[in-house]
Write a protein that holds these residues in place. Structure first.
Motif, PDB file in Angstrom:
ATOM      1  N   HIS A 201       0.863  -1.177   0.000  1.00 19.55           N
ATOM      2  CA  HIS A 201       0.000   0.000   0.000  1.00 19.55           C
ATOM      3  C   HIS A 201       0.905   1.235   0.000  1.00 19.55           C
ATOM      4  CE1 HIS A 201      -3.540  -2.462   1.186  1.00 19.55           C
ATOM      5  NE2 HIS A 201      -2.666  -3.133   1.915  1.00 19.55           N
ATOM      6  N   CYS A 243      -4.701   5.772   0.283  1.00 22.54           N
ATOM      7  CA  CYS A 243      -3.717   4.823  -0.202  1.00 22.54           C
ATOM      8  C   CYS A 243      -3.374   5.213  -1.636  1.00 22.54           C
ATOM      9  CB  CYS A 243      -4.294   3.415  -0.160  1.00 22.54           C
ATOM     10  SG  CYS A 243      -3.166   2.196  -0.836  1.00 22.54           S
ATOM     11  N   GLU A 245      -1.298   3.407  -3.790  1.00 19.81           N
ATOM     12  CA  GLU A 245      -0.675   2.310  -4.523  1.00 19.81           C
ATOM     13  C   GLU A 245      -1.777   1.287  -4.805  1.00 19.81           C
ATOM     14  OE1 GLU A 245       2.995   1.821  -4.866  1.00 19.81           O
ATOM     15  OE2 GLU A 245       2.321   0.290  -6.269  1.00 19.81           O
ATOM     16  N   LEU A 246      -1.930   0.941  -6.073  1.00 18.11           N
ATOM     17  CA  LEU A 246      -2.998  -0.001  -6.421  1.00 18.11           C
ATOM     18  C   LEU A 246      -2.832  -1.291  -5.619  1.00 18.11           C
ATOM     19  CD1 LEU A 246      -5.439  -0.635  -8.182  1.00 18.11           C
ATOM     20  CD2 LEU A 246      -3.874  -1.617  -9.857  1.00 18.11           C
ATOM     21  N   CYS A 247      -3.846  -1.606  -4.786  1.00 21.98           N
ATOM     22  CA  CYS A 247      -3.659  -2.698  -3.836  1.00 21.98           C
ATOM     23  C   CYS A 247      -4.814  -3.683  -3.863  1.00 21.98           C
ATOM     24  CB  CYS A 247      -3.472  -2.129  -2.439  1.00 21.98           C
ATOM     25  SG  CYS A 247      -4.825  -1.065  -1.945  1.00 21.98           S
ATOM     26  N   HIS A 251      -9.017  -0.548  -3.607  1.00 16.65           N
ATOM     27  CA  HIS A 251      -7.927   0.426  -3.465  1.00 16.65           C
ATOM     28  C   HIS A 251      -8.440   1.872  -3.406  1.00 16.65           C
ATOM     29  CE1 HIS A 251      -4.641   3.063  -4.547  1.00 16.65           C
ATOM     30  NE2 HIS A 251      -5.220   3.324  -5.689  1.00 16.65           N
ATOM     31  N   MET A 254      -9.847   3.145  -0.066  1.00 11.02           N
ATOM     32  CA  MET A 254      -8.973   3.014   1.102  1.00 11.02           C
ATOM     33  C   MET A 254      -8.466   4.402   1.483  1.00 11.02           C
ATOM     34  SD  MET A 254      -5.747   0.461   1.445  1.00 11.02           S
ATOM     35  CE  MET A 254      -4.606   0.568   2.839  1.00 11.02           C
TER      36      MET A 254
HETATM   37 CU1  CUA Z   1      -4.073   0.161  -0.253  1.00 15.40          CU
HETATM   38 CU2  CUA Z   1      -4.254   1.025  -2.410  1.00 15.40          CU
END
Ligand code: CUA
Length: 397
Positions: A201, A243, A245-247, A251, A254
């Protein structure tokens, strides 16, 4: 008869003249529209750039964000000047020395030592200057200056798809674990250790500092501070983070908030941290329902027991459909602003909607997917039971 071709030609030429007038008119109205559209687009971009956005890197609320913004500004303006100069000289040369009729062939020129030395020295100075500035900025954002007040430390863990904040010592040795809302005292450095317990993340509060990755098994560190002299609003002030960052599926859902508080208010929040009271029969019933249905994943009576967290994490990592999963600590839920990782304001109505159908509000969340309560897609509690749970969680009397 002899006149008719003439007349015809005349009428034709009249027609063609009026035709060309028409297309000229159309052309110029098209040109006008393009100009107006261009101006409106520029105005729009300018207006957008000017808004005091909730998540803007152009508005630094603390020293770390300010240093990063300064470096960005210097780099950008330096590049703007270089760009304008280089393109200006290029355009000038193209126009001034363009090919003209009857012009003799130009004489080829090879090399000009003075010019070449100048054109090597200038970029070298610029790049070295920016490099040195960057290194100093990197040192500055590494840890708080030695003359600053003692830092408050927070461990941040990224989960799919929410943030966990742990204060090992929020004051007087009190440990606090909360979720999705980081409360911080103003004018005090906050040091953070960041980790993820599933995928990568990224932690980002644009007004406080640049983003930093949250990586499983590797702790990243950062610090920031919210300065009272940079915030022209009355405290507490809420800053927005997310967040970056592609998670996974949720995502984009978040998010988190940072609430900047007066130190005294922060201390009261710390002191009040603890399990919800059970002053009413309804809350008592809610507590019982929570213990039966929610407590496998959510803690509500203080910081999570590390052994319990570890077992939830192990369950999560080894898969399985009904294992306990790491879930937000709900001890201080009643003092929070939001629900479901910053997705909606915390209110009785929203909490009811969330408990009835979490999947509808935050697709892919693990509560809807894995909690026994939602095995058949809907909550297996009746309306009175949900009300009792809400009364307990939100301390409604
Ligand atoms: Cu955690 Cu995007």
């Amino acid at each position: 008869m002899g006149l008719s071709p003439f007349r015809r030609a005349g009428s034709l030429s009249m027609q063609s003249a009026s035709n060309s007038d028409g297309s000229k008119g159309r052309q110029s109205s098209l040109k006008n529209r393009t100009v107006i559209f261009g101006l409106l687009a520029a105005l729009f971009l300018f207006a957008v750039g000017c808004t005091k956005d909730k998540q803007s890197t152009w508005e630094a609320f603390g020293p770390v964000a300010q240093r990063q913004l300064d470096l960005f500004n210097v780099t950008m303006w330096m590049m703007v000047i270089v760009f304008v100069l280089v393109e200006g000289v290029l355009l000038y040369a193209i126009i001034r020395y363009r090919k003209r009729p009857g012009q003799p062939k130009p004489i080829p020129v090879h090399g000009n030592n003075t010019l070449e030395i100048i054109l090597t020295i200038i970029p070298t100075i610029l790049v070295l200057g920016l490099g040195i500035w960057s290194v100093f900025t990197l040192f500055y954002v590494e840890k708080p200056p030695s003359d600053s007040p003692p830092a408050l430390h927070v461990n941040v863990t990224g989960h799919q798809w929410w943030f966990e904040f742990e204060y090992p010592d929020a004051g007087n040795g009190k440990k606090i674990i909360t979720a999705n809302e980081l409360r911080i005292p103003v004018d005090r450095p906050i040091t953070l250790s960041l980790l993820s317990d599933d995928v990568i993340h990224s932690f980002w509060v644009p007004k406080l500092a640049g983003k930093i990755d949250m990586v499983p098994t590797h702790i990243n560190k950062m610090w920031f501070q919210a300065d009272s002299n940079k915030i022209d609003e009355e405290l507490p002030v809420t800053l927005y983070g997310q967040c970056a960052e592609l998670c996974g599926l949720a995502h984009a859902l978040m998010r988190f908030r940072v609430i900047v508080m007066e130190p005294a208010d922060f201390d009261s929040w710390v002191a009040a941290y603890g399990p919800p009271p059970t002053n009413t029969a309804k809350a008592e019933e809610g507590k019982r329902l929570f213990a039966t249905n929610c407590s496998l994943c959510h803690t509500i009576d203080g910081p999570d027991d590390p052994a319990v967290s570890a077992s939830r994490l192990k369950g999560f990592l080894t898969g399985g459909d009904i294992t306990p999963v790491p879930a937000p600590n709900l001890t201080d839920l009643r003092t929070r602003q939001t629900l479901a990782a910053g997705l909606m304001d915390l209110s009785e109505t929203n909490l009811r909607a969330w408990l009835h159908d979490p999947e509808e509000i935050k697709p892919a969340n693990y509560m809807a997917e894995r909690a026994l309560l939602y095995r058949d897609g809907t909550v297996s509690l009746n309306d009175e039971e949900v009300d009792a749970l809400i009364a307990y969680l939100m301390d409604l009397r």
